[in-house]
Scaffold this motif. Structure first.
Motif, PDB file in Angstrom:
ATOM      1  N   SER A  89      32.308  29.771  45.126  1.00  0.00           N
ATOM      2  CA  SER A  89      32.682  28.532  45.820  1.00  0.00           C
ATOM      3  C   SER A  89      32.605  27.338  44.863  1.00  0.00           C
ATOM      4  CB  SER A  89      31.817  28.305  47.064  1.00  0.00           C
ATOM      5  OG  SER A  89      30.473  28.228  46.708  1.00  0.00           O
ATOM      6  N   GLU A  90      31.655  27.388  43.923  1.00  0.00           N
ATOM      7  CA  GLU A  90      31.558  26.296  42.931  1.00  0.00           C
ATOM      8  C   GLU A  90      32.775  26.312  41.992  1.00  0.00           C
ATOM      9  OE1 GLU A  90      28.316  24.614  39.750  1.00  0.00           O
ATOM     10  OE2 GLU A  90      27.612  26.118  41.188  1.00  0.00           O
ATOM     11  N   ALA A  91      33.210  27.514  41.597  1.00  0.00           N
ATOM     12  CA  ALA A  91      34.386  27.631  40.716  1.00  0.00           C
ATOM     13  C   ALA A  91      35.629  27.108  41.430  1.00  0.00           C
ATOM     14  CB  ALA A  91      34.586  29.087  40.293  1.00  0.00           C
ATOM     15  N   LYS A  92      35.760  27.433  42.716  1.00  0.00           N
ATOM     16  CA  LYS A  92      36.922  26.954  43.490  1.00  0.00           C
ATOM     17  C   LYS A  92      36.908  25.434  43.603  1.00  0.00           C
ATOM     18  CE  LYS A  92      37.855  31.049  46.314  1.00  0.00           C
ATOM     19  NZ  LYS A  92      37.780  31.645  47.664  1.00  0.00           N
ATOM     20  N   ALA A  93      35.713  24.870  43.845  1.00  0.00           N
ATOM     21  CA  ALA A  93      35.599  23.404  43.957  1.00  0.00           C
ATOM     22  C   ALA A  93      35.972  22.738  42.628  1.00  0.00           C
ATOM     23  CB  ALA A  93      34.172  23.023  44.352  1.00  0.00           C
ATOM     24  N   THR A  94      35.562  23.346  41.518  1.00  0.00           N
ATOM     25  CA  THR A  94      35.898  22.811  40.197  1.00  0.00           C
ATOM     26  C   THR A  94      37.411  22.843  39.979  1.00  0.00           C
ATOM     27  OG1 THR A  94      33.805  23.703  39.391  1.00  0.00           O
ATOM     28  CG2 THR A  94      35.353  22.994  37.723  1.00  0.00           C
ATOM     29  N   ALA A  95      38.048  23.931  40.414  1.00  0.00           N
ATOM     30  CA  ALA A  95      39.511  24.055  40.264  1.00  0.00           C
ATOM     31  C   ALA A  95      40.230  22.979  41.078  1.00  0.00           C
ATOM     32  CB  ALA A  95      39.972  25.446  40.686  1.00  0.00           C
ATOM     33  N   VAL A  96      39.758  22.742  42.293  1.00  0.00           N
ATOM     34  CA  VAL A  96      40.381  21.713  43.150  1.00  0.00           C
ATOM     35  C   VAL A  96      40.228  20.339  42.494  1.00  0.00           C
ATOM     36  CG1 VAL A  96      40.246  20.551  45.393  1.00  0.00           C
ATOM     37  CG2 VAL A  96      40.133  23.044  45.276  1.00  0.00           C
ATOM     38  N   ASN A  97      39.038  20.071  41.924  1.00  0.00           N
ATOM     39  CA  ASN A  97      38.822  18.801  41.212  1.00  0.00           C
ATOM     40  C   ASN A  97      39.770  18.647  40.044  1.00  0.00           C
ATOM     41  OD1 ASN A  97      36.814  17.855  42.809  1.00  0.00           O
ATOM     42  ND2 ASN A  97      35.135  18.650  41.560  1.00  0.00           N
ATOM     43  N   ALA A  98      40.126  19.768  39.421  1.00  0.00           N
ATOM     44  CA  ALA A  98      41.013  19.723  38.248  1.00  0.00           C
ATOM     45  C   ALA A  98      42.479  19.610  38.649  1.00  0.00           C
ATOM     46  CB  ALA A  98      40.806  20.963  37.387  1.00  0.00           C
ATOM     47  N   GLY A  99      42.774  19.729  39.965  1.00  0.00           N
ATOM     48  CA  GLY A  99      44.148  19.528  40.425  1.00  0.00           C
ATOM     49  C   GLY A  99      44.805  20.731  41.072  1.00  0.00           C
ATOM     50  N   ALA A 100      44.000  21.755  41.459  1.00  0.00           N
ATOM     51  CA  ALA A 100      44.579  22.959  42.069  1.00  0.00           C
ATOM     52  C   ALA A 100      44.734  22.783  43.578  1.00  0.00           C
ATOM     53  CB  ALA A 100      43.695  24.170  41.778  1.00  0.00           C
ATOM     54  N   ASP A 101      45.739  23.463  44.120  1.00  0.00           N
ATOM     55  CA  ASP A 101      45.970  23.482  45.566  1.00  0.00           C
ATOM     56  C   ASP A 101      44.986  24.466  46.197  1.00  0.00           C
ATOM     57  OD1 ASP A 101      46.812  23.873  48.129  1.00  0.00           O
ATOM     58  OD2 ASP A 101      48.915  24.257  47.628  1.00  0.00           O
ATOM     59  N   PRO A 102      44.079  23.991  47.084  1.00  0.00           N
ATOM     60  CA  PRO A 102      43.041  24.863  47.652  1.00  0.00           C
ATOM     61  C   PRO A 102      43.626  26.090  48.370  1.00  0.00           C
ATOM     62  CG  PRO A 102      42.776  22.582  48.427  1.00  0.00           C
ATOM     63  CD  PRO A 102      44.011  22.618  47.593  1.00  0.00           C
ATOM     64  N   GLU A 103      44.841  25.948  48.924  1.00  0.00           N
ATOM     65  CA  GLU A 103      45.449  27.055  49.691  1.00  0.00           C
ATOM     66  C   GLU A 103      45.812  28.248  48.799  1.00  0.00           C
ATOM     67  OE1 GLU A 103      46.004  26.897  53.150  1.00  0.00           O
ATOM     68  OE2 GLU A 103      44.722  25.133  52.889  1.00  0.00           O
ATOM     69  N   THR A 104      46.019  27.990  47.513  1.00  0.00           N
ATOM     70  CA  THR A 104      46.533  29.057  46.637  1.00  0.00           C
ATOM     71  C   THR A 104      45.463  29.635  45.710  1.00  0.00           C
ATOM     72  OG1 THR A 104      47.148  27.477  44.896  1.00  0.00           O
ATOM     73  CG2 THR A 104      48.804  27.944  46.574  1.00  0.00           C
ATOM     74  N   LEU A 105      44.205  29.211  45.888  1.00  0.00           N
ATOM     75  CA  LEU A 105      43.162  29.625  44.942  1.00  0.00           C
ATOM     76  C   LEU A 105      42.854  31.118  45.020  1.00  0.00           C
ATOM     77  CD1 LEU A 105      40.488  26.781  45.153  1.00  0.00           C
ATOM     78  CD2 LEU A 105      41.919  27.366  43.205  1.00  0.00           C
ATOM     79  N   VAL A 106      42.714  31.726  43.845  1.00  0.00           N
ATOM     80  CA  VAL A 106      42.237  33.108  43.769  1.00  0.00           C
ATOM     81  C   VAL A 106      41.173  33.190  42.682  1.00  0.00           C
ATOM     82  CG1 VAL A 106      44.286  34.320  44.614  1.00  0.00           C
ATOM     83  CG2 VAL A 106      44.149  33.708  42.217  1.00  0.00           C
ATOM     84  N   ILE A 107      40.240  34.120  42.855  1.00  0.00           N
ATOM     85  CA  ILE A 107      39.226  34.362  41.829  1.00  0.00           C
ATOM     86  C   ILE A 107      39.851  35.306  40.802  1.00  0.00           C
ATOM     87  CG2 ILE A 107      36.931  35.319  41.343  1.00  0.00           C
ATOM     88  CD1 ILE A 107      36.803  32.744  42.980  1.00  0.00           C
ATOM     89  N   VAL A 108      39.969  34.848  39.548  1.00  0.00           N
ATOM     90  CA  VAL A 108      40.655  35.673  38.544  1.00  0.00           C
ATOM     91  C   VAL A 108      39.688  36.374  37.595  1.00  0.00           C
ATOM     92  CG1 VAL A 108      42.825  34.399  38.566  1.00  0.00           C
ATOM     93  CG2 VAL A 108      41.014  33.655  37.035  1.00  0.00           C
ATOM     94  N   ASP A 109      38.415  35.984  37.615  1.00  0.00           N
ATOM     95  CA  ASP A 109      37.469  36.631  36.696  1.00  0.00           C
ATOM     96  C   ASP A 109      36.051  36.458  37.218  1.00  0.00           C
ATOM     97  OD1 ASP A 109      36.645  37.962  34.425  1.00  0.00           O
ATOM     98  OD2 ASP A 109      36.520  36.153  33.197  1.00  0.00           O
ATOM     99  N   VAL A 110      35.316  37.564  37.270  1.00  0.00           N
ATOM    100  CA  VAL A 110      33.899  37.509  37.651  1.00  0.00           C
ATOM    101  C   VAL A 110      33.120  38.342  36.637  1.00  0.00           C
ATOM    102  CG1 VAL A 110      32.160  38.083  39.387  1.00  0.00           C
ATOM    103  CG2 VAL A 110      34.420  37.325  40.109  1.00  0.00           C
ATOM    104  N   GLU A 111      32.070  37.752  36.118  1.00  0.00           N
ATOM    105  CA  GLU A 111      31.239  38.485  35.159  1.00  0.00           C
ATOM    106  C   GLU A 111      29.791  38.218  35.495  1.00  0.00           C
ATOM    107  OE1 GLU A 111      30.450  37.176  30.855  1.00  0.00           O
ATOM    108  OE2 GLU A 111      32.278  38.364  30.685  1.00  0.00           O
ATOM    109  N   ASP A 112      28.980  39.265  35.660  1.00  0.00           N
ATOM    110  CA  ASP A 112      27.542  39.002  35.802  1.00  0.00           C
ATOM    111  C   ASP A 112      26.787  39.916  34.846  1.00  0.00           C
ATOM    112  OD1 ASP A 112      26.387  41.006  38.508  1.00  0.00           O
ATOM    113  OD2 ASP A 112      28.408  41.037  37.661  1.00  0.00           O
ATOM    114  N   VAL A 113      25.978  39.274  34.005  1.00  0.00           N
ATOM    115  CA  VAL A 113      25.259  39.987  32.947  1.00  0.00           C
ATOM    116  C   VAL A 113      23.761  39.842  33.186  1.00  0.00           C
ATOM    117  CG1 VAL A 113      24.885  40.145  30.458  1.00  0.00           C
ATOM    118  CG2 VAL A 113      27.120  39.426  31.339  1.00  0.00           C
ATOM    119  N   PRO A 114      23.041  40.953  33.432  1.00  0.00           N
ATOM    120  CA  PRO A 114      21.582  40.874  33.598  1.00  0.00           C
ATOM    121  C   PRO A 114      20.928  40.374  32.313  1.00  0.00           C
ATOM    122  CG  PRO A 114      22.433  43.019  34.281  1.00  0.00           C
ATOM    123  CD  PRO A 114      23.551  42.315  33.584  1.00  0.00           C
TER     124      PRO A 114
END
Length: 521
Positions: free
Chosen positions: A473-498
């Motif tokens: 949700s934080e990544a999506k909010a950052t994208a919207v701040n940068a000028g993205a249309d909230p309706e079209t947002l998709v998660i394109v990369d997720v990485e979690d490293v222990p």
């Protein structure tokens, strides 16, 4: 009513421009020489591409710029802001001062106002000590009128941003809302010194970015274009002007990433290796799901080690203007020096006296350009050896970027790509799509807008599901701040490293969201 978008990419040799229609089809394209002041080259390219297309200016609704302004300013140490660098981390981080290991001339330019303040957090979010607000007020009053940009870095701020946010409020209270403030949690990843360097560099090029943005907007106005303006960022996506002026460091290396995005679009491939051949160098990068693969290494910019996201690229000294040095006994060397944008006057095929890679390709009949009779006297067997070595350099770079031995598609783009053959070792197939010469400008024009976050979460406290959802949700909010249309947002990369060295089942989570441009312009 048809709407159009203009994409411009400023390289070291050429400034490329394209005009696309609403279906992203190329209406017109142009290449003009990059000028010393950059703006003139942008004006020229823009004017040419619009004149060629014969499109009414009011129908051009979006304008995208990929620029090397900020990179050049850091490398050349020119036009930088007067900054204050504030590290919140005493007494824990006093052993290593800010800007350690940075070249002397860059430290002299950026290290006039450096402060260490008590505060900061542990890796698990606990305060090391209370934030010394009185000291921050004292610093703010001290630098008033002396600086116009502030870089604030707090220990483990990717875990807790509290102290950076509070410091920002104090500086705004004393210096006013107009002072530019860069927070490290919004720029770099874990690793204090590299994140601090990235934040200091970001603070130092805010004026440069603003000048570039104003110059671009004025260039558009001179053509009577009232368009929504976006800047290319180095993950192959776009950001709004306001966002670009806050985070100009993200424009560093956006040229090669624009080329990768353009190559993906033109070649209709989401996974491939891209070779972008310019006038001076060739950049080799990797597409994964249509986006550039990110580097996992620290990156040096102007001699300063940083750890913010950068594309994974190999750059080799082979371009259309690279000079071939003939040596004794038929020996030779390729580059790394280049005639660059002076190719039309220096190359032998154009009447010059310098043997370049382009001359070699023309003499061997591989490219039809200039006057081939001017290189007809050269020894063909020697030229073949030179050409084989040129191809070998590219094949070696491709091999280094591959993660398996399997052949993979290769897309050739850039003005110099005509020099290379359509068969290369290690490639399952080699594409040189139409309009490949201006792939970088196309990449800037068709790109989506993205947002990325990187945080450390203690899974024992929050749980993995909650950590991932929070980062998304934080990544999506950052994208919207940068000028993205909230309706079209998709998660394109997720990485979690222990992070095995931290207790509490700590994990570093990185998430990237991307979406189409907001169309309410």
């Amino acid at each position: 009513m048809s709407t159009y978008r203009i994409g411009i990419d400023v390289g070291g040799t050429h400034t490329d421009a394209v005009l696309l229609d609403q279906d992203n089809q190329v209406i017109s394209e142009t290449k003009s020489s990059t000028t010393e002041d950059v703006e003139t080259g942008i004006y020229t390219a823009m004017h040419e591409v619009i004149t060629k297309a014969n499109v009414s200016p009011e129908h051009i609704r979006y304008a995208m710029l990929g620029t090397t302004h900020c990179t050049n300013a850091i490398v050349e140490r020119k036009g930088l802001n007067n900054i204050a660098a504030v590290r919140i981390g005493a007494p824990a981080t006093l052993a290593v001062k800010p800007l350690v290991g940075v070249p002397d001339d860059l430290r002299a330019a950026l290290g006039k106002h450096v402060y260490l303040v008590r505060g900061g957090h542990e890796f698990d979010g606990r305060e090391i000590v209370d934030l010394d607000e009185a000291h921050l007020y004292k610093i703010a009053n001290e630098v008033k009128g002396e600086v116009d940009s502030i870089a604030i870095t707090s220990v483990f701020s990717p875990v807790s941003t509290d102290h950076e946010e509070r410091a920002k409020k104090i500086f705004q209270e004393v210096l006013g809302e107009d002072v530019a403030i860069s927070l490290s949690a919004e720029i770099g990843s874990v690793g204090l010194l590299e994140r601090e360097n990235a934040t200091i560099l970001n603070a130092s090029v805010i004026r440069v970015a603003k000048t570039a943005a104003d110059g671009f907007i004025n260039a558009l106005k001179s053509e009577n274009i009232d368009a929504k303006v976006f800047f290319g960022q180095n993950d192959g996506t776009l950001m709004s002007v306001d966002y670009a002026v806050r985070y100009p460091i993200f424009t560093v290396a956006c040229g090669p990433t624009n080329s990768l995005r353009g190559a993906s679009y033109l070649g209709n491939l989401s996974d491939a290796i891209v070779v972008d051949v310019g006038g001076t160098t060739s950049d080799v990068g990797v597409l994964i799901h249509s986006f550039p693969r990110e580097s996992s290494l620290e990156v040096e910019i102007g001699g300063a080690r940083t750890n913010f996201r950068m594309p994974d690229l190999i750059s080799i000294g082979l371009g259309g203007g690279t000079i071939i040095h003939a040596e004794e006994n038929e020996a030779f060397s390729i580059g790394p020096d280049s005639v660059g944008y002076r190719l039309p006057e220096k190359a032998m095929i154009f009447g010059g006296d310098t043997l370049t890679t382009t001359d070699v390709a023309v003499a061997l009949g591989k490219v039809d350009l200039g006057d081939a009779s001017k290189v007809a006297h050269l020894d063909k067997s020697w030229l073949n050896k030179v050409y084989e070595k040129m191809v070998e350099l590219v094949e070696e770079a491709i091999d280094k970027m591959k993660t398996t031995a399997d052949p993979i598609p290769v897309i050739l783009v850039g003005g110099g790509s005509i020099l290379l053959p359509t068969e290369l070792k290690g490639a399952s197939r080699v594409l040189r799509p139409e309009h490949s010469g201006v792939a970088n400008a196309i990449g800037s024009a068709i790109s989506q807008v993205s947002g990325q976050v990187e945080r450390i979460y203690l899974l024992d406290e929050v749980g993995r599901e909650h950590a991932l959802e929070s980062a998304k949700s934080e990544a999506k909010a950052t994208a919207v701040n940068a000028g993205a249309d909230p309706e079209t947002l998709v998660i394109v990369d997720v990485e979690d490293v222990p992070l095995a060295y931290l207790p509490g089942n700590a994990t570093r989570v990185r998430v990237k969201a991307a979406g189409e441009l907001q169309r309410n312009a």
